[in-house]
Design a protein around this motif. Sequence first.
Motif, PDB file in Angstrom:
ATOM      1  N   CYS A  40      36.046  40.190  45.601  1.00 21.70           N
ATOM      2  CA  CYS A  40      36.298  41.465  44.931  1.00 21.70           C
ATOM      3  C   CYS A  40      35.707  42.643  45.706  1.00 21.70           C
ATOM      4  O   CYS A  40      36.104  43.784  45.511  1.00 21.70           O
ATOM      5  N   CYS A  45      28.221  41.368  43.225  1.00 21.60           N
ATOM      6  CA  CYS A  45      28.910  40.211  42.655  1.00 21.60           C
ATOM      7  C   CYS A  45      28.359  38.908  43.218  1.00 21.60           C
ATOM      8  O   CYS A  45      28.477  38.628  44.400  1.00 21.60           O
ATOM      9  N   CYS A  48      30.948  36.273  44.618  1.00 20.94           N
ATOM     10  CA  CYS A  48      31.436  36.512  45.987  1.00 20.94           C
ATOM     11  C   CYS A  48      30.332  36.306  47.009  1.00 20.94           C
ATOM     12  O   CYS A  48      30.571  35.819  48.099  1.00 20.94           O
ATOM     13  N   HIS A  54      36.365  34.763  43.548  1.00 19.40           N
ATOM     14  CA  HIS A  54      36.997  34.568  42.243  1.00 19.40           C
ATOM     15  C   HIS A  54      38.184  33.630  42.360  1.00 19.40           C
ATOM     16  O   HIS A  54      38.915  33.654  43.306  1.00 19.40           O
TER      17      HIS A  54
HETATM   18 ZN   LIG Z   1      33.373  39.250  43.145  1.00 13.78          ZN
END
Ligand SMILES: [Zn+2]
Length: 120
Positions: A40, A45, A48, A54
Amino acid sequence: MKELKELESLVKKLNNKARILKKEKEELSRQGFTIRYVKCGKETCRKCKEGRGHGPYIYKSVREGERVKSVYLGKLTDVKEIDKQAIDALKRIDEEIQSIEQKLNNIKTVINILIKDIRH
Ligand SMILES: [Zn+2]
Protein backbone atom coordinates in the motif's frame (compact mmCIF):
# COMPACT_ATOMS: atom_id res chain seq x y z
CA MET A 1 29.38 -31.98 14.35
CA LYS A 2 26.21 -34.06 14.32
CA GLU A 3 23.91 -31.10 14.91
CA LEU A 4 25.37 -29.20 11.99
CA LYS A 5 24.77 -32.18 9.67
CA GLU A 6 21.18 -32.35 10.89
CA LEU A 7 20.70 -28.66 10.30
CA GLU A 8 22.21 -28.96 6.85
CA SER A 9 19.87 -31.79 5.89
CA LEU A 10 16.90 -29.89 7.32
CA VAL A 11 17.71 -26.84 5.20
CA LYS A 12 18.11 -29.09 2.16
CA LYS A 13 14.71 -30.67 2.83
CA LEU A 14 13.03 -27.29 3.21
CA ASN A 15 14.61 -26.02 0.00
CA ASN A 16 13.49 -29.13 -1.88
CA LYS A 17 9.95 -28.80 -0.57
CA ALA A 18 9.90 -25.13 -1.56
CA ARG A 19 11.08 -26.03 -5.06
CA ILE A 20 8.30 -28.63 -5.49
CA LEU A 21 5.68 -26.19 -4.19
CA LYS A 22 6.88 -23.45 -6.53
CA LYS A 23 6.52 -25.85 -9.47
CA GLU A 24 2.96 -26.66 -8.42
CA LYS A 25 2.29 -22.95 -8.17
CA GLU A 26 3.66 -22.40 -11.67
CA GLU A 27 1.43 -25.18 -12.98
CA LEU A 28 -1.61 -23.45 -11.53
CA SER A 29 -0.39 -20.17 -13.00
CA ARG A 30 -0.34 -21.86 -16.38
CA GLN A 31 -4.00 -22.69 -15.86
CA GLY A 32 -4.48 -18.99 -15.37
CA PHE A 33 -4.58 -18.66 -11.62
CA THR A 34 -2.31 -16.26 -9.79
CA ILE A 35 -2.06 -14.89 -6.30
CA ARG A 36 -0.86 -11.35 -5.78
CA TYR A 37 0.10 -9.25 -2.82
CA VAL A 38 -0.10 -5.50 -2.94
CA LYS A 39 2.04 -2.97 -1.09
CA CYS A 40 0.00 0.00 0.00
CA GLY A 41 3.01 2.30 0.34
CA LYS A 42 2.14 3.55 3.81
CA GLU A 43 5.25 3.75 5.92
CA THR A 44 3.46 2.73 9.10
CA CYS A 45 1.84 -0.36 7.60
CA ARG A 46 3.13 -3.47 9.36
CA LYS A 47 1.60 -5.81 6.80
CA CYS A 48 3.79 -4.25 4.11
CA LYS A 49 6.85 -3.63 6.23
CA GLU A 50 7.07 -7.04 7.87
CA GLY A 51 5.11 -9.21 5.50
CA ARG A 52 4.26 -9.63 1.87
CA GLY A 53 1.70 -6.85 1.86
CA HIS A 54 -2.04 -7.01 1.43
CA GLY A 55 -3.76 -10.01 0.03
CA PRO A 56 -3.67 -12.65 -1.18
CA TYR A 57 -5.78 -11.38 -4.05
CA ILE A 58 -6.73 -13.94 -6.62
CA TYR A 59 -6.70 -13.34 -10.37
CA LYS A 60 -7.45 -15.43 -13.39
CA SER A 61 -6.13 -14.86 -16.88
CA VAL A 62 -8.90 -14.95 -19.45
CA ARG A 63 -8.30 -14.97 -23.18
CA GLU A 64 -10.33 -12.48 -25.17
CA GLY A 65 -9.47 -12.98 -28.82
CA GLU A 66 -5.86 -11.93 -29.14
CA ARG A 67 -5.59 -10.42 -25.72
CA VAL A 68 -5.21 -12.00 -22.31
CA LYS A 69 -6.99 -10.18 -19.56
CA SER A 70 -6.28 -10.53 -15.86
CA VAL A 71 -9.57 -10.76 -14.02
CA TYR A 72 -9.78 -10.11 -10.32
CA LEU A 73 -11.66 -12.96 -8.65
CA GLY A 74 -11.60 -11.52 -5.15
CA LYS A 75 -11.44 -13.31 -1.88
CA LEU A 76 -11.62 -17.07 -1.70
CA THR A 77 -15.17 -16.97 -0.33
CA ASP A 78 -16.42 -14.91 -3.29
CA VAL A 79 -15.00 -17.23 -5.89
CA LYS A 80 -17.13 -19.45 -8.13
CA GLU A 81 -17.34 -23.15 -7.30
CA ILE A 82 -15.63 -24.21 -10.56
CA ASP A 83 -12.53 -22.20 -9.76
CA LYS A 84 -12.56 -22.92 -6.06
CA GLN A 85 -10.59 -26.17 -6.19
CA ALA A 86 -7.69 -24.67 -8.12
CA ILE A 87 -7.66 -21.58 -5.96
CA ASP A 88 -7.80 -23.60 -2.75
CA ALA A 89 -4.76 -25.51 -3.97
CA LEU A 90 -3.00 -22.31 -4.96
CA LYS A 91 -3.70 -20.74 -1.59
CA ARG A 92 -2.46 -23.82 0.29
CA ILE A 93 0.70 -23.95 -1.82
CA ASP A 94 1.26 -20.24 -1.30
CA GLU A 95 0.88 -20.57 2.46
CA GLU A 96 3.24 -23.55 2.57
CA ILE A 97 5.87 -21.64 0.59
CA GLN A 98 5.52 -18.72 2.97
CA SER A 99 5.90 -20.99 5.99
CA ILE A 100 9.01 -22.64 4.54
CA GLU A 101 10.55 -19.26 3.71
CA GLN A 102 9.81 -18.18 7.28
CA LYS A 103 11.53 -21.28 8.67
CA LEU A 104 14.57 -20.74 6.45
CA ASN A 105 14.74 -17.11 7.55
CA ASN A 106 14.54 -18.15 11.20
CA ILE A 107 17.39 -20.60 10.71
CA LYS A 108 19.44 -17.88 8.99
CA THR A 109 18.78 -15.46 11.85
CA VAL A 110 19.88 -18.00 14.46
CA ILE A 111 23.02 -18.86 12.51
CA ASN A 112 23.92 -15.17 12.16
CA ILE A 113 23.47 -14.63 15.89
CA LEU A 114 25.70 -17.62 16.62
CA ILE A 115 28.40 -16.39 14.22
CA LYS A 116 28.38 -12.95 15.85
CA ASP A 117 28.50 -14.58 19.27
CA ILE A 118 31.49 -16.75 18.42
CA ARG A 119 33.43 -13.88 16.84
CA HIS A 120 33.14 -11.63 19.88
ZN1 LIG B 1 0.12 -1.87 3.62
